[in-house]
Every structure is written in C-alpha cells, then in structure tokens.
Write a protein that holds these residues in place. Structure first.
Motif, PDB file in Angstrom:
ATOM      1  N   ALA A  77      -6.135   7.886   1.724  1.00 35.06           N
ATOM      2  CA  ALA A  77      -6.526   6.527   2.093  1.00 35.06           C
ATOM      3  C   ALA A  77      -7.630   6.018   1.182  1.00 35.06           C
ATOM      4  O   ALA A  77      -8.537   6.761   0.813  1.00 35.06           O
ATOM      5  N   VAL A  78      -7.517   4.778   0.824  1.00 28.79           N
ATOM      6  CA  VAL A  78      -8.561   4.075   0.084  1.00 28.79           C
ATOM      7  C   VAL A  78      -8.880   2.803   0.871  1.00 28.79           C
ATOM      8  O   VAL A  78      -8.049   1.895   0.946  1.00 28.79           O
ATOM      9  N   ARG A  79     -10.062   2.744   1.438  1.00 29.22           N
ATOM     10  CA  ARG A  79     -10.416   1.606   2.278  1.00 29.22           C
ATOM     11  C   ARG A  79     -10.548   0.339   1.429  1.00 29.22           C
ATOM     12  O   ARG A  79     -11.143   0.370   0.340  1.00 29.22           O
ATOM     13  N   GLY A  80      -9.955  -0.767   1.891  1.00 34.85           N
ATOM     14  CA  GLY A  80     -10.009  -2.008   1.141  1.00 34.85           C
ATOM     15  C   GLY A  80      -9.765  -3.208   2.034  1.00 34.85           C
ATOM     16  O   GLY A  80      -9.529  -3.065   3.247  1.00 34.85           O
ATOM     17  N   PRO A  81      -9.791  -4.424   1.474  1.00 36.09           N
ATOM     18  CA  PRO A  81      -9.622  -5.645   2.269  1.00 36.09           C
ATOM     19  C   PRO A  81      -8.302  -5.700   3.023  1.00 36.09           C
ATOM     20  O   PRO A  81      -8.230  -6.262   4.120  1.00 36.09           O
ATOM     21  N   LYS A  82      -7.236  -5.113   2.440  1.00 29.82           N
ATOM     22  CA  LYS A  82      -5.924  -5.177   3.090  1.00 29.82           C
ATOM     23  C   LYS A  82      -5.882  -4.380   4.385  1.00 29.82           C
ATOM     24  O   LYS A  82      -5.014  -4.620   5.234  1.00 29.82           O
ATOM     25  N   CYS A  83      -6.787  -3.428   4.544  1.00 32.69           N
ATOM     26  CA  CYS A  83      -6.786  -2.587   5.742  1.00 32.69           C
ATOM     27  C   CYS A  83      -6.979  -3.405   7.020  1.00 32.69           C
ATOM     28  O   CYS A  83      -6.498  -3.030   8.089  1.00 32.69           O
ATOM     29  N   ARG A  84      -7.696  -4.522   6.906  1.00 26.55           N
ATOM     30  CA  ARG A  84      -7.993  -5.328   8.097  1.00 26.55           C
ATOM     31  C   ARG A  84      -6.736  -5.905   8.730  1.00 26.55           C
ATOM     32  O   ARG A  84      -6.705  -6.132   9.934  1.00 26.55           O
ATOM     33  N   ARG A  85      -5.711  -6.187   7.918  1.00 23.57           N
ATOM     34  CA  ARG A  85      -4.483  -6.793   8.455  1.00 23.57           C
ATOM     35  C   ARG A  85      -3.345  -5.789   8.597  1.00 23.57           C
ATOM     36  O   ARG A  85      -2.242  -6.164   8.975  1.00 23.57           O
ATOM     37  N   PHE A 135     -10.885   9.289   7.875  1.00 18.32           N
ATOM     38  CA  PHE A 135     -12.340   9.282   7.926  1.00 18.32           C
ATOM     39  C   PHE A 135     -12.913   9.965   9.162  1.00 18.32           C
ATOM     40  O   PHE A 135     -14.082   9.789   9.488  1.00 18.32           O
ATOM     41  N   ASP A 136     -12.097  10.743   9.845  1.00 12.83           N
ATOM     42  CA  ASP A 136     -12.564  11.430  11.051  1.00 12.83           C
ATOM     43  C   ASP A 136     -13.205  12.773  10.679  1.00 12.83           C
ATOM     44  O   ASP A 136     -12.706  13.840  11.004  1.00 12.83           O
ATOM     45  N   HIS A 137     -14.312  12.724   9.919  1.00 15.48           N
ATOM     46  CA  HIS A 137     -15.092  13.908   9.622  1.00 15.48           C
ATOM     47  C   HIS A 137     -16.505  13.473   9.265  1.00 15.48           C
ATOM     48  O   HIS A 137     -16.777  12.300   9.067  1.00 15.48           O
ATOM     49  N   ASP A 138     -17.422  14.433   9.176  1.00 14.55           N
ATOM     50  CA  ASP A 138     -18.812  14.072   8.940  1.00 14.55           C
ATOM     51  C   ASP A 138     -19.071  13.748   7.475  1.00 14.55           C
ATOM     52  O   ASP A 138     -18.222  13.933   6.613  1.00 14.55           O
ATOM     53  N   CYS A 173       0.851  -1.190   0.000  1.00 10.45           N
ATOM     54  CA  CYS A 173       0.000   0.000   0.000  1.00 10.45           C
ATOM     55  C   CYS A 173       0.889   1.242   0.000  1.00 10.45           C
ATOM     56  O   CYS A 173       1.740   1.398   0.881  1.00 10.45           O
ATOM     57  N   GLU A 174       0.689   2.133  -0.966  1.00  7.91           N
ATOM     58  CA  GLU A 174       1.514   3.337  -1.042  1.00  7.91           C
ATOM     59  C   GLU A 174       1.311   4.230   0.180  1.00  7.91           C
ATOM     60  O   GLU A 174       2.251   4.864   0.653  1.00  7.91           O
ATOM     61  N   ARG A 175       0.094   4.284   0.690  1.00  6.20           N
ATOM     62  CA  ARG A 175      -0.151   5.101   1.877  1.00  6.20           C
ATOM     63  C   ARG A 175       0.560   4.518   3.099  1.00  6.20           C
ATOM     64  O   ARG A 175       1.111   5.264   3.913  1.00  6.20           O
ATOM     65  N   GLN A 176       0.574   3.194   3.215  1.00  7.05           N
ATOM     66  CA  GLN A 176       1.302   2.578   4.324  1.00  7.05           C
ATOM     67  C   GLN A 176       2.778   2.955   4.255  1.00  7.05           C
ATOM     68  O   GLN A 176       3.397   3.293   5.260  1.00  7.05           O
ATOM     69  N   TRP A 177       3.349   2.883   3.053  1.00  3.36           N
ATOM     70  CA  TRP A 177       4.765   3.263   2.894  1.00  3.36           C
ATOM     71  C   TRP A 177       4.985   4.695   3.347  1.00  3.36           C
ATOM     72  O   TRP A 177       5.942   4.988   4.074  1.00  3.36           O
ATOM     73  N   ALA A 178       4.116   5.609   2.922  1.00  8.31           N
ATOM     74  CA  ALA A 178       4.289   7.017   3.256  1.00  8.31           C
ATOM     75  C   ALA A 178       4.138   7.274   4.756  1.00  8.31           C
ATOM     76  O   ALA A 178       4.886   8.068   5.341  1.00  8.31           O
ATOM     77  N   LEU A 179       3.180   6.605   5.395  1.00 13.08           N
ATOM     78  CA  LEU A 179       3.004   6.786   6.832  1.00 13.08           C
ATOM     79  C   LEU A 179       4.251   6.346   7.598  1.00 13.08           C
ATOM     80  O   LEU A 179       4.661   6.988   8.563  1.00 13.08           O
ATOM     81  N   ILE A 180       4.861   5.255   7.149  1.00 15.33           N
ATOM     82  CA  ILE A 180       6.054   4.738   7.832  1.00 15.33           C
ATOM     83  C   ILE A 180       7.285   5.567   7.510  1.00 15.33           C
ATOM     84  O   ILE A 180       8.030   5.991   8.403  1.00 15.33           O
ATOM     85  N   HIS A 181       7.516   5.827   6.224  1.00 22.21           N
ATOM     86  CA  HIS A 181       8.802   6.387   5.798  1.00 22.21           C
ATOM     87  C   HIS A 181       8.802   7.902   5.635  1.00 22.21           C
ATOM     88  O   HIS A 181       9.874   8.512   5.660  1.00 22.21           O
ATOM     89  N   LEU A 182       7.632   8.513   5.502  1.00 13.60           N
ATOM     90  CA  LEU A 182       7.565   9.971   5.444  1.00 13.60           C
ATOM     91  C   LEU A 182       7.130  10.553   6.782  1.00 13.60           C
ATOM     92  O   LEU A 182       7.741  11.499   7.276  1.00 13.60           O
TER      93      LEU A 182
END
Length: 219
Positions: free
Chosen positions: A174-182, A194-197, A19-28
């Motif tokens: 973020a794009v919610r998908g099946p991989k998010c669960r793990r 997703f912390d908004h109305d 996941c590109e977002r996972q990479w960015a959260l960790i490395h950026l």
C-alpha cells in the motif's frame, strides 16, 4: 492468444489504472467492500445490464453485450453496444456505450474501459471502431471518447500488467495517497498495511536508524 481459462475481467482494467493494489485486493484476494458510490453504481447498472435490445432511427442497441479479446486476454459485458448503418446497408458502424452514475472525470479511468470494449468489438467483428460513448447519470449527457493510438496503447499495457500480476499472485504494498479517500477498499487495504507500531513500520521500510529513534522517543 490467451485461452478461455486465462481470460481476466475487462472491468479490472479500470481498477488497475486507479491503483494496482486495489486491483490485486479485488481480483487476487477476492476482497470487496461496498461504499455509497459502489451501491449507487450497482443500482444504476441493474436496468442497463438486463440483456435485450431496442431499435430507433436505424440504430440497434444491444444491452448487456458479452465481449472478449483473446489477444488482450480480457472478457466482460458492455452496458450497451450500438449497431448502425454507416452510409450503406452493407457497412455497419459499431460503438460501445458505457453508463456511469456520476459525472465526467478528468482522469482516464472511464475512457480506458470504453476503449477496452471497443478493442474487443474490433476483434470480434473484424471492423474498426473509432469512437465510444460515456453516459453520465449526473449530467444525463453523453461524452464522446476518441479511441486514439495513445489510449489503445494504454489499454494494451494495462492488460499485460494485469496478467503479469495475476501470474505472480502477489499484492503490491500500500502507498497512501489522495485516491485512498474515495476507495471503497480503504478500510481493508490500509488497516492491513498500517496495523503495526512505528518501529516495525520503519524497519520494514529499511530505515534502521529511524526505527531506533522511534524506540528511543517512546515515553
């Protein structure tokens, strides 16, 4: 060729493939949340990553072996690199071995990591590395990884993508998908995303009419 201060972690290739977002959260953003899976993996690797070597049946196994590829711009540590005589003493076969705590996966994430290690070894030693191994703790068996052209091109493309994302310094949405669960970062990632109305969500996504409906439907 990349300079030393431009090298990115080899381990990031597995993250960005997942996941590109996972990479960015960790490395950026330097965000890391432990989960059951990550703790198990860390404990499993503790002994493997102790630098040293062993030798048996003509194979020398180096643990915690440092790797670098300046053409790909990556650096890291291999769990084990095996050196063995290949037919005659003047020719040595080199093979990376990556240890994983779980079981073999259908997805290519683990194979990408082994291939990247092999590309580093090829560059460091000027020799061809045709295969690598994955050892899975759940099965206590090795899986052979054939380093074909398609896998090599995949690794090179991911390395280039890592550097582009690093240069721009922006975390993908973020794009919610099946991989998010793990994903161990799911709480940090999705809470922020997703912390908004509902109205704010639809407006941000570009659906003004949907946001109006959401507003009208509020009790």
């Amino acid at each position: 060729m990349y300079a030393d201060d431009e090298l990115l972690p080899l381990s990031g290739l597995q993250h960005i493939a997942y996941c590109e977002r996972q990479w960015a959260l960790i490395h950026l953003e330097q965000i890391w949340d432990e989960s059951y899976d990550t703790v198990r993996g860390s404990l499993f690797h503790e002994r493997v990553h102790l630098e040293g070597y062993s030798a048996a049946k003509g194979v020398r196994s180096e643990r915690g072996y440092r790797l670098v590829s300046r053409s790909l711009g990556i650096a890291g540590i291999a769990d084990v690199v095996e050196f063995a005589a290949d037919g005659d003493a003047a020719k040595v076969a080199v093979r990376p071995v990556e240890y994983k705590v779980g079981k073999p996966k259908i997805e290519e994430w683990d194979r990408i990591q082994v291939c990247a290690q092999a590309l580093c070894l090829e560059e460091m030693f000027g020799c061809a590395v045709g295969q690598g191994d994955l050892f899975y703790g759940a099965t206590r068996r090795r899986e052979r990884v054939v380093l074909d052209d398609a896998l090599r091109e995949r690794v090179a493309g991911l390395a280039l993508r890592m550097h582009k994302l690093f240069e721009c310094g922006e975390t993908p949405r973020a794009v919610r998908g099946p991989k998010c669960r793990r994903c161990s970062l799911a709480d940090s990632c999705l809470l922020e995303a997703f912390d908004h109305d509902a109205v704010a969500y639809w407006k941000e996504a570009g659906f003004e009419k949907a946001s109006q409906h959401a507003l009208c439907d509020e009790p």
